[in-house]
Design a protein around this motif. Sequence first.
Motif, mmCIF file in Angstrom:
data_model
loop_
_atom_site.group_PDB
_atom_site.id
_atom_site.type_symbol
_atom_site.label_atom_id
_atom_site.label_comp_id
_atom_site.label_asym_id
_atom_site.label_seq_id
_atom_site.Cartn_x
_atom_site.Cartn_y
_atom_site.Cartn_z
ATOM 1 N N ARG A 32 0.815 -1.215 0.000
ATOM 2 C CA ARG A 32 0.000 0.000 0.000
ATOM 3 C C ARG A 32 0.849 1.266 0.000
ATOM 4 N NH1 ARG A 32 -2.639 -4.255 2.039
ATOM 5 N NH2 ARG A 32 -4.928 -4.336 2.106
ATOM 6 N N SER A 33 2.031 1.189 0.606
ATOM 7 C CA SER A 33 2.889 2.374 0.638
ATOM 8 C C SER A 33 3.312 2.789 -0.770
ATOM 9 C CB SER A 33 4.121 2.114 1.512
ATOM 10 O OG SER A 33 5.026 1.194 0.907
ATOM 11 N N ILE A 34 3.638 1.831 -1.614
ATOM 12 C CA ILE A 34 4.026 2.143 -2.989
ATOM 13 C C ILE A 34 2.832 2.660 -3.781
ATOM 14 C CG2 ILE A 34 4.891 1.184 -5.154
ATOM 15 C CD1 ILE A 34 7.046 1.470 -3.041
ATOM 16 N N MET A 35 1.686 2.004 -3.644
ATOM 17 C CA MET A 35 0.503 2.393 -4.412
ATOM 18 C C MET A 35 0.095 3.828 -4.130
ATOM 19 S SD MET A 35 -1.845 -1.050 -4.132
ATOM 20 C CE MET A 35 -1.220 -2.654 -4.669
ATOM 21 N N LEU A 36 -0.017 4.178 -2.854
ATOM 22 C CA LEU A 36 -0.487 5.523 -2.514
ATOM 23 C C LEU A 36 0.596 6.570 -2.728
ATOM 24 C CD1 LEU A 36 -2.764 4.925 0.602
ATOM 25 C CD2 LEU A 36 -3.312 4.841 -1.832
ATOM 26 N N ILE A 46 10.001 6.119 2.389
ATOM 27 C CA ILE A 46 9.529 4.920 3.073
ATOM 28 C C ILE A 46 10.706 4.221 3.729
ATOM 29 C CG2 ILE A 46 8.342 2.706 2.791
ATOM 30 C CD1 ILE A 46 7.169 3.902 0.141
ATOM 31 N N GLY A 47 10.548 3.834 4.979
ATOM 32 C CA GLY A 47 11.543 3.032 5.685
ATOM 33 C C GLY A 47 10.947 1.705 6.097
ATOM 34 N N GLY A 48 11.752 0.654 6.094
ATOM 35 C CA GLY A 48 11.275 -0.661 6.500
ATOM 36 C C GLY A 48 10.536 -1.419 5.416
ATOM 37 N N PHE A 49 10.674 -0.999 4.155
ATOM 38 C CA PHE A 49 9.974 -1.656 3.045
ATOM 39 C C PHE A 49 10.434 -3.104 2.919
ATOM 40 C CE2 PHE A 49 9.690 -2.816 -1.483
ATOM 41 C CZ PHE A 49 8.351 -2.529 -1.742
#
Length: 444
Positions: A32-36, A46-49
């Motif tokens: 979801r982090s990449i999508m949004l 983003i950290g912890g991907f």
Amino acid sequence: MAAVTDLRFQIAPGGALTGRLRVPGDKSISHRSIMLAALAEGETHIGGFLEGADSLATLAAFHRMGVAIDGPDAGRVRVRGVGMRGLSAPDGALDLGNSGTSMRLLAGLLAGQSFPVTLVGDDSLSRRPMRRVTDPLAMMGARIDSSETGTAPLRIEPVPHLSGLDYAMPVASAQVKSSVLLAGLYAAGETCVTEPARTRDHTERMLTAFGYSVRRQGCKVCLTGGGRLSGCRLAIPGDISSAAFFLVGASIAPGSDLLLEAVGINPTRVGVINILRAMGADIELIDRRTAGGEPLADIRVCCARLKGIRIPVDQVPLAIDEFPAIFIAAACAEGETVLTGAEELRVKESDRIQVMADGLNQLGILAEPLPDGIRIVGGQLGSTMTTGDIDAHGDHRIAMSFAMAGLRASGPIKIRDCANVETSFPGFADLAAGCGLGIEEVRA
């Protein structure tokens, strides 16, 4: 995506899990982090991907749709968002490998775009049901073609507009909820989803982190289309689904005392903790805190005497991905454990009810599949096995669950078809070996 080298695990019997470790970042949140971030205006850091195959499939898909992405580098990713209407048509089908989350969420997100796109996956993903998302998306005006059986490939055609929808889900599914909500970003008016039971709420939390208004009342969540997302900083906690294998391993192995650092404890994901505690597990949450809108804590788990239980139905959606590991705990518990209301397990990467039952039976444990669950009578793992040869059927969670079974087995266990472990938990064998599991990788 490139084929993964064949991989087997060889597990030595016995041992204990001790020390401290950090599991990889949460896979659901990484997707979801990449999508949004791609749809946001400005940069997102983003950290912890999670650098596993599934999450990387999502990242690669957005890169092919014109989004500039730096990394991942030790879990750090920088995304230069293109805005809600800034995606461009890829130069061919988007291959999502084994990732059902990628396919189902992207079906909703891409339903409102101005270009055609086709979503494909590997053999396993191409057998998984997609009508659960394509049907409600069609109610919103989306045009998505699938196979005659409702599976991938999904061919998404542009439409003049999408309309808001008030959708009551027949089955609790965070992927369906998220797909409809992501389509709702592009729909006219309000889109609402009502869940029959509460499911993981990472999409709603992350939309809020990106500045998008989301409204929840009970089991109903709503948003209004036409808004915008703003780039931000995100810290992704450790994946509780990955931590689950170690929670079970340390609970069943005498002498274990293990600390899992910075694990996400979102209340819609802690079913595995609730169920193991009900079985008698010794699990302590330490230093509770929040990062990026998600609650997390360090988790200490020590060996305990487990007992069989009837798993509460309200815990099923809170632990749907962790049941293979929970079944290993049940196999080591005193008495009978019964699960019902979990028919969703039959349409995961494998039929997890049947595959786990077959494996447990192979190890001498009475495991009776039910239409929507399983009945397991605890006993001595490996007491009547002949070869200890388990087929994981390409399912990463099956492979890792039976790896932990070796801690209580009376003989060695060999697990076949483990290559997809890299999709969700890269470095699993090294991490497990480092805290005491006798595991060896054999690559063909």
